[in-house]
Design an enzyme around this catalytic site. Sequence first.
Site, PDB file in Angstrom:
ATOM      1  N   ILE A 112      10.449   9.192  11.237  1.00  0.00           N
ATOM      2  CA  ILE A 112      11.222   9.077   9.986  1.00  0.00           C
ATOM      3  C   ILE A 112      12.450   8.273  10.379  1.00  0.00           C
ATOM      4  O   ILE A 112      13.117   8.621  11.367  1.00  0.00           O
ATOM      5  CB  ILE A 112      11.677  10.431   9.423  1.00  0.00           C
ATOM      6  CG1 ILE A 112      10.486  11.235   8.916  1.00  0.00           C
ATOM      7  CG2 ILE A 112      12.682  10.238   8.288  1.00  0.00           C
ATOM      8  CD1 ILE A 112      10.842  12.456   8.076  1.00  0.00           C
ATOM      9  N   ALA A 113      12.738   7.213   9.669  1.00  0.00           N
ATOM     10  CA  ALA A 113      13.922   6.419  10.019  1.00  0.00           C
ATOM     11  C   ALA A 113      14.566   5.878   8.748  1.00  0.00           C
ATOM     12  O   ALA A 113      13.878   5.426   7.837  1.00  0.00           O
ATOM     13  CB  ALA A 113      13.539   5.271  10.942  1.00  0.00           C
ATOM     14  N   GLU A 146       7.640  15.671  17.477  1.00  0.00           N
ATOM     15  CA  GLU A 146       8.508  15.769  18.655  1.00  0.00           C
ATOM     16  C   GLU A 146       9.815  15.067  18.335  1.00  0.00           C
ATOM     17  O   GLU A 146       9.809  14.024  17.688  1.00  0.00           O
ATOM     18  CB  GLU A 146       7.891  15.059  19.871  1.00  0.00           C
ATOM     19  CG  GLU A 146       6.837  15.847  20.594  1.00  0.00           C
ATOM     20  CD  GLU A 146       5.449  15.340  20.265  1.00  0.00           C
ATOM     21  OE1 GLU A 146       5.341  14.217  19.739  1.00  0.00           O
ATOM     22  OE2 GLU A 146       4.482  16.065  20.512  1.00  0.00           O
ATOM     23  N   ASN A 151      18.834  14.664  19.720  1.00  0.00           N
ATOM     24  CA  ASN A 151      18.852  14.139  18.343  1.00  0.00           C
ATOM     25  C   ASN A 151      19.139  15.268  17.341  1.00  0.00           C
ATOM     26  O   ASN A 151      18.241  15.786  16.665  1.00  0.00           O
ATOM     27  CB  ASN A 151      17.522  13.451  18.029  1.00  0.00           C
ATOM     28  CG  ASN A 151      17.569  12.645  16.740  1.00  0.00           C
ATOM     29  OD1 ASN A 151      18.509  12.792  15.950  1.00  0.00           O
ATOM     30  ND2 ASN A 151      16.567  11.814  16.519  1.00  0.00           N
ATOM     31  N   TYR A 158      15.001  18.639   9.989  1.00  0.00           N
ATOM     32  CA  TYR A 158      13.744  19.400   9.996  1.00  0.00           C
ATOM     33  C   TYR A 158      14.013  20.903   9.834  1.00  0.00           C
ATOM     34  O   TYR A 158      13.267  21.594   9.129  1.00  0.00           O
ATOM     35  CB  TYR A 158      12.968  19.129  11.289  1.00  0.00           C
ATOM     36  CG  TYR A 158      12.539  17.684  11.429  1.00  0.00           C
ATOM     37  CD1 TYR A 158      11.776  17.069  10.451  1.00  0.00           C
ATOM     38  CD2 TYR A 158      12.898  16.929  12.544  1.00  0.00           C
ATOM     39  CE1 TYR A 158      11.383  15.745  10.565  1.00  0.00           C
ATOM     40  CE2 TYR A 158      12.502  15.602  12.678  1.00  0.00           C
ATOM     41  CZ  TYR A 158      11.756  15.016  11.690  1.00  0.00           C
ATOM     42  OH  TYR A 158      11.367  13.714  11.805  1.00  0.00           O
TER      43      TYR A 158
HETATM   44  C1  LIG Z   1      17.441  11.603  11.077  1.00  0.00           C
HETATM   45  C2  LIG Z   1      17.618  10.627   9.897  1.00  0.00           C
HETATM   46  C3  LIG Z   1      16.243  10.173   9.427  1.00  0.00           C
HETATM   47  C4  LIG Z   1      18.326  11.385   8.752  1.00  0.00           C
HETATM   48  O1  LIG Z   1      18.364  10.524   7.611  1.00  0.00           O
HETATM   49  P1  LIG Z   1      19.552  10.579   6.537  1.00  0.00           P
HETATM   50  O2  LIG Z   1      19.117   9.847   5.348  1.00  0.00           O
HETATM   51  O3  LIG Z   1      20.832  10.160   7.166  1.00  0.00           O
HETATM   52  O4  LIG Z   1      19.635  12.159   6.276  1.00  0.00           O
HETATM   53  P2  LIG Z   1      20.027  12.908   4.921  1.00  0.00           P
HETATM   54  O5  LIG Z   1      21.244  12.293   4.317  1.00  0.00           O
HETATM   55  O6  LIG Z   1      18.824  13.042   4.064  1.00  0.00           O
HETATM   56  O7  LIG Z   1      20.435  14.342   5.517  1.00  0.00           O
HETATM   57  C5  LIG Z   1      19.557  15.448   5.440  1.00  0.00           C
HETATM   58  C6  LIG Z   1      19.947  16.490   6.456  1.00  0.00           C
HETATM   59  O8  LIG Z   1      19.780  15.977   7.785  1.00  0.00           O
HETATM   60  C7  LIG Z   1      20.797  16.500   8.643  1.00  0.00           C
HETATM   61  N1  LIG Z   1      21.631  15.391   9.107  1.00  0.00           N
HETATM   62  C8  LIG Z   1      21.486  14.084   8.753  1.00  0.00           C
HETATM   63  N2  LIG Z   1      22.398  13.337   9.427  1.00  0.00           N
HETATM   64  C9  LIG Z   1      23.104  14.192  10.190  1.00  0.00           C
HETATM   65  C10 LIG Z   1      24.181  14.005  11.113  1.00  0.00           C
HETATM   66  N3  LIG Z   1      24.691  12.782  11.376  1.00  0.00           N
HETATM   67  N4  LIG Z   1      24.670  15.084  11.768  1.00  0.00           N
HETATM   68  C11 LIG Z   1      24.164  16.311  11.536  1.00  0.00           C
HETATM   69  N5  LIG Z   1      23.137  16.552  10.659  1.00  0.00           N
HETATM   70  C12 LIG Z   1      22.627  15.497   9.998  1.00  0.00           C
HETATM   71  C13 LIG Z   1      21.599  17.477   7.800  1.00  0.00           C
HETATM   72  O9  LIG Z   1      20.966  18.740   7.910  1.00  0.00           O
HETATM   73  C14 LIG Z   1      21.399  16.922   6.395  1.00  0.00           C
HETATM   74  O10 LIG Z   1      21.554  17.896   5.407  1.00  0.00           O
HETATM   75  P3  LIG Z   1      23.012  18.136   4.726  1.00  0.00           P
HETATM   76  O11 LIG Z   1      23.304  16.851   3.991  1.00  0.00           O
HETATM   77  O12 LIG Z   1      22.779  19.295   3.820  1.00  0.00           O
HETATM   78  O13 LIG Z   1      23.971  18.373   5.856  1.00  0.00           O
HETATM   79  C15 LIG Z   1      18.510   9.406  10.283  1.00  0.00           C
HETATM   80  O14 LIG Z   1      19.682   9.882  10.930  1.00  0.00           O
HETATM   81  C16 LIG Z   1      17.823   8.406  11.199  1.00  0.00           C
HETATM   82  O15 LIG Z   1      17.142   7.473  10.742  1.00  0.00           O
HETATM   83  N6  LIG Z   1      18.007   8.573  12.521  1.00  0.00           N
HETATM   84  C17 LIG Z   1      17.392   7.666  13.505  1.00  0.00           C
HETATM   85  C18 LIG Z   1      15.898   7.877  13.585  1.00  0.00           C
HETATM   86  C19 LIG Z   1      15.526   9.289  13.993  1.00  0.00           C
HETATM   87  O16 LIG Z   1      16.151   9.891  14.851  1.00  0.00           O
HETATM   88  N7  LIG Z   1      14.449   9.811  13.355  1.00  0.00           N
HETATM   89  C20 LIG Z   1      13.915  11.104  13.642  1.00  0.00           C
HETATM   90  C21 LIG Z   1      12.876  10.992  14.707  1.00  0.00           C
HETATM   91  S1  LIG Z   1      12.099  12.566  15.058  1.00  0.00           S
END
Ligand SMILES: CC(C)(COP(=O)(O)OP(=O)(O)OC[C@H]1O[C@@H](n2cnc3c(N)ncnc32)[C@H](O)[C@@H]1OP(=O)(O)O)[C@@H](O)C(=O)NCCC(=O)NCCS
Length: 209
Positions: A112-113, A146, A151, A158
């Site tokens: 998921i990215a 995984e 992270n 999740y």
């Molecule tokens: C992980 C990722 C997909 C989250 O996407 P996002 O659109 O920023 O996330 P959302 O805004 O939907 O946040 C949903 C929840 O994720 C968690 N979260 C997202 N970013 C966070 C941060 N920087 N720190 C802590 N928690 C975080 C929180 O629980 C959040 O819920 P909340 O808003 O109630 O606190 C994004 O950070 C990403 O693309 N990361 C790089 C790729 C990656 O690591 N993918 C996962 C591989 S397993």
Amino acid sequence: MVHLIRPMEKGDLGQVNVIDREAFPSQWPPPSYRQELQNRLAHYLVAIDDSRTIAPTAEKPAQKRSGLKARIMYWLKRGQSHDEPKSTEPKQYIAGFAGIWLMVDEAHITNIAVAQECRRKGIGELLLIATVDMARDLKANMMTLEVRASNIPAQNLYSKYGFEKMGTRRGYYLDNREDAIIMSAEDINSAAFRERVEKLREALIQKLA
Ligand SMILES: CC(C)(COP(=O)(O)OP(=O)(O)OC[C@H]1O[C@@H](n2cnc3c(N)ncnc32)[C@H](O)[C@@H]1OP(=O)(O)O)[C@@H](O)C(=O)NCCC(=O)NCCS
């Protein structure tokens, strides 16, 4: 901003590769989403920001590599058919993507990215909900993945949706020998899991409205 979810298409690959490189810079070799689109186990979705478009010429090229890596990439890509003829029409703006591999009744989340500039706006959640819906439609009962031990954003995402830490794969990531945490939702069709996702879906609809 309006967000739509749809299956990933060949014409998305330019933007998808840029988001992938930004999100997983140390993964080598990078995944081939072109091959994933032909993999019958794989199912990928993209999140579209419907309030904007991108000119084909503005698509950022994936990071250029030099030296040995460039030669390896050239070799890996030999024989691959290249993109469809370039259109001059504006393209949909891809804010993120997600995918699963379906094995019997288990959906393994491969990625998921979300594009850096679009993070923390609920798009990761939108993609996770859509992935759960897709897994159910494909008759999966369990979801697993995984994630790097460091992270925390992804683990929080999740956990928010009821995925639990089931174990560790020691030194799983080759670049720095980091451990992987295995996280699973054991029964995505259970009443408790459905109720949790529905509550979060409602909250997200309010947030994105
Ligand atoms: C992980 C990722 C997909 C989250 O996407 P996002 O659109 O920023 O996330 P959302 O805004 O939907 O946040 C949903 C929840 O994720 C968690 N979260 C997202 N970013 C966070 C941060 N920087 N720190 C802590 N928690 C975080 C929180 O629980 C959040 O819920 P909340 O808003 O109630 O606190 C994004 O950070 C990403 O693309 N990361 C790089 C790729 C990656 O690591 N993918 C996962 C591989 S397993």
